[in-house]
Design a protein around this motif. Structure first.
Motif, PDB file in Angstrom:
ATOM      1  N   ALA A  63     -16.751  32.326 -25.606  1.00 33.60           N
ATOM      2  CA  ALA A  63     -16.053  32.284 -26.893  1.00 33.60           C
ATOM      3  C   ALA A  63     -15.302  33.589 -27.140  1.00 33.60           C
ATOM      4  CB  ALA A  63     -17.033  32.014 -28.026  1.00 33.60           C
ATOM      5  N   LEU A  64     -15.840  34.698 -26.647  1.00 38.56           N
ATOM      6  CA  LEU A  64     -15.138  35.975 -26.776  1.00 38.56           C
ATOM      7  C   LEU A  64     -13.812  35.931 -26.021  1.00 38.56           C
ATOM      8  CD1 LEU A  64     -15.000  39.015 -27.545  1.00 38.56           C
ATOM      9  CD2 LEU A  64     -16.212  39.462 -25.399  1.00 38.56           C
ATOM     10  N   TYR A  65     -13.860  35.421 -24.798  1.00 37.00           N
ATOM     11  CA  TYR A  65     -12.640  35.343 -23.998  1.00 37.00           C
ATOM     12  C   TYR A  65     -11.627  34.370 -24.607  1.00 37.00           C
ATOM     13  CZ  TYR A  65     -15.668  37.725 -20.724  1.00 37.00           C
ATOM     14  OH  TYR A  65     -16.531  38.602 -20.150  1.00 37.00           O
ATOM     15  N   CYS A  66     -12.116  33.246 -25.096  1.00 39.18           N
ATOM     16  CA  CYS A  66     -11.218  32.293 -25.763  1.00 39.18           C
ATOM     17  C   CYS A  66     -10.626  32.893 -27.032  1.00 39.18           C
ATOM     18  CB  CYS A  66     -11.961  31.002 -26.091  1.00 39.18           C
ATOM     19  SG  CYS A  66     -12.323  29.992 -24.651  1.00 39.18           S
ATOM     20  N   GLY A  67     -11.404  33.686 -27.735  1.00 39.31           N
ATOM     21  CA  GLY A  67     -10.899  34.365 -28.926  1.00 39.31           C
ATOM     22  C   GLY A  67      -9.824  35.379 -28.584  1.00 39.31           C
ATOM     23  N   ILE A  68     -10.008  36.085 -27.485  1.00 41.35           N
ATOM     24  CA  ILE A  68      -9.004  37.063 -27.052  1.00 41.35           C
ATOM     25  C   ILE A  68      -7.710  36.355 -26.654  1.00 41.35           C
ATOM     26  CG2 ILE A  68      -8.442  38.731 -25.235  1.00 41.35           C
ATOM     27  CD1 ILE A  68     -11.420  39.589 -25.357  1.00 41.35           C
ATOM     28  N   VAL A  69      -7.831  35.238 -25.957  1.00 45.97           N
ATOM     29  CA  VAL A  69      -6.648  34.466 -25.579  1.00 45.97           C
ATOM     30  C   VAL A  69      -5.946  33.937 -26.835  1.00 45.97           C
ATOM     31  CG1 VAL A  69      -5.881  32.355 -24.419  1.00 45.97           C
ATOM     32  CG2 VAL A  69      -7.484  33.881 -23.284  1.00 45.97           C
ATOM     33  N   SER A  70      -6.717  33.465 -27.793  1.00 48.02           N
ATOM     34  CA  SER A  70      -6.139  32.972 -29.050  1.00 48.02           C
ATOM     35  C   SER A  70      -5.429  34.089 -29.803  1.00 48.02           C
ATOM     36  CB  SER A  70      -7.224  32.369 -29.943  1.00 48.02           C
ATOM     37  OG  SER A  70      -7.828  31.272 -29.331  1.00 48.02           O
ATOM     38  N   LEU A  71      -6.022  35.260 -29.822  1.00 48.21           N
ATOM     39  CA  LEU A  71      -5.391  36.404 -30.480  1.00 48.21           C
ATOM     40  C   LEU A  71      -4.099  36.786 -29.763  1.00 48.21           C
ATOM     41  CD1 LEU A  71      -5.451  38.606 -32.644  1.00 48.21           C
ATOM     42  CD2 LEU A  71      -6.776  40.010 -31.042  1.00 48.21           C
ATOM     43  N   GLY A  72      -4.124  36.770 -28.446  1.00 50.59           N
ATOM     44  CA  GLY A  72      -2.905  37.061 -27.688  1.00 50.59           C
ATOM     45  C   GLY A  72      -1.801  36.069 -27.981  1.00 50.59           C
ATOM     46  N   ALA A  73      -2.152  34.787 -28.066  1.00 53.32           N
ATOM     47  CA  ALA A  73      -1.151  33.771 -28.390  1.00 53.32           C
ATOM     48  C   ALA A  73      -0.627  33.941 -29.811  1.00 53.32           C
ATOM     49  CB  ALA A  73      -1.747  32.375 -28.216  1.00 53.32           C
ATOM     50  N   LEU A  74      -1.505  34.339 -30.720  1.00 59.90           N
ATOM     51  CA  LEU A  74      -1.074  34.573 -32.099  1.00 59.90           C
ATOM     52  C   LEU A  74      -0.131  35.768 -32.173  1.00 59.90           C
ATOM     53  CD1 LEU A  74      -1.389  33.655 -35.045  1.00 59.90           C
ATOM     54  CD2 LEU A  74      -3.285  35.252 -35.250  1.00 59.90           C
ATOM     55  N   ILE A  75      -0.441  36.831 -31.461  1.00 62.43           N
ATOM     56  CA  ILE A  75       0.435  38.008 -31.452  1.00 62.43           C
ATOM     57  C   ILE A  75       1.775  37.660 -30.795  1.00 62.43           C
ATOM     58  CG2 ILE A  75       0.729  40.317 -30.460  1.00 62.43           C
ATOM     59  CD1 ILE A  75      -2.313  40.700 -30.960  1.00 62.43           C
ATOM     60  N   TYR A  76       1.733  36.855 -29.742  1.00 64.63           N
ATOM     61  CA  TYR A  76       2.967  36.400 -29.085  1.00 64.63           C
ATOM     62  C   TYR A  76       3.848  35.627 -30.065  1.00 64.63           C
ATOM     63  CZ  TYR A  76       5.887  33.329 -26.234  1.00 64.63           C
ATOM     64  OH  TYR A  76       6.935  32.625 -25.704  1.00 64.63           O
ATOM     65  N   SER A  77       3.232  34.961 -31.006  1.00 64.06           N
ATOM     66  CA  SER A  77       3.944  34.105 -31.960  1.00 64.06           C
ATOM     67  C   SER A  77       4.371  34.832 -33.223  1.00 64.06           C
ATOM     68  CB  SER A  77       3.050  32.926 -32.333  1.00 64.06           C
ATOM     69  OG  SER A  77       2.737  32.184 -31.196  1.00 64.06           O
ATOM     70  N   TYR A  78       4.422  36.145 -33.185  1.00 64.27           N
ATOM     71  CA  TYR A  78       4.831  36.901 -34.370  1.00 64.27           C
ATOM     72  C   TYR A  78       6.233  36.467 -34.803  1.00 64.27           C
ATOM     73  CZ  TYR A  78       6.070  40.765 -37.414  1.00 64.27           C
ATOM     74  OH  TYR A  78       6.459  41.505 -38.496  1.00 64.27           O
ATOM     75  N   PRO A  79       6.397  36.105 -36.067  1.00 63.24           N
ATOM     76  CA  PRO A  79       7.697  35.592 -36.531  1.00 63.24           C
ATOM     77  C   PRO A  79       8.686  36.716 -36.829  1.00 63.24           C
ATOM     78  CG  PRO A  79       6.096  35.481 -38.294  1.00 63.24           C
ATOM     79  CD  PRO A  79       5.371  35.984 -37.099  1.00 63.24           C
TER      80      PRO A  79
END
Length: 152
Positions: free
Chosen positions: A118-134
């Motif tokens: 879950a930690l790794y999935c959370g890091i991937v999710s955070l990376g995708a969220l940062i990638y999606s900065y508007p």
């Protein structure tokens, strides 16, 4: 809505999502919420389903969030200025929300069950969220060139 207010609103939503995740982490790290509490409340079978559910949630929502935004922007390439802003706003807001769900879910699963996946999935999710900065770069590309079938 004009371009500046759309971007500002999306950036506020993005910042709120990131700060909500930080607050959840801080609540566990400071002891406000007890770490490993799910281990006490659930049996091993239930914990397995919770852990795998968090991983599957991440695997399902990340591609959906990123690809649906790309498809929406492809369709919006020929729209006029106001309609383009409206579609960009709705698609970006949906993308932020869909990336926020697995981020927070994985934070709670990681701290609740102490499952490293879950930690790794959370890091991937955070990376995708940062990638999606508007930031408006995608909007500039669409306004300037249209999409002509390319990925955004």
């Amino acid at each position: 809505m004009d371009r500046k207010s759309v971007l500002k609103s999306l950036q506020i939503n993005f910042t709120t999502a990131v700060f909500a995740a930080i607050i959840a982490i801080a609540a566990f790290e400071t002891g406000y919420i007890t770490k490993g509490m799910m281990r006490v409340a659930f049996n091993d079978n239930d914990l397995y389903y919770i852990e795998m559910g968090a991983v599957l949630l991440t695997m399902a929502l990340l591609p959906i969030a990123l690809k649906s935004f790309s498809r929406a922007m492809k369709r919006a390439g020929s729209a006029n200025g106001r309609e383009l802003l409206k579609r960009y706003y709705k698609s970006s807001l949906l993308r932020i929300f869909l990336l926020f769900i697995p981020l927070v879910a994985n934070i709670f699963v990681y701290y609740g069950t102490e499952y490293d996946g879950a930690l790794y999935c959370g890091i991937v999710s955070l990376g995708a969220l940062i990638y999606s900065y508007p930031g408006g770069r995608v909007l500039d590309e669409i306004e300037k060139n249209g999409t002509k079938g390319e990925e955004v």
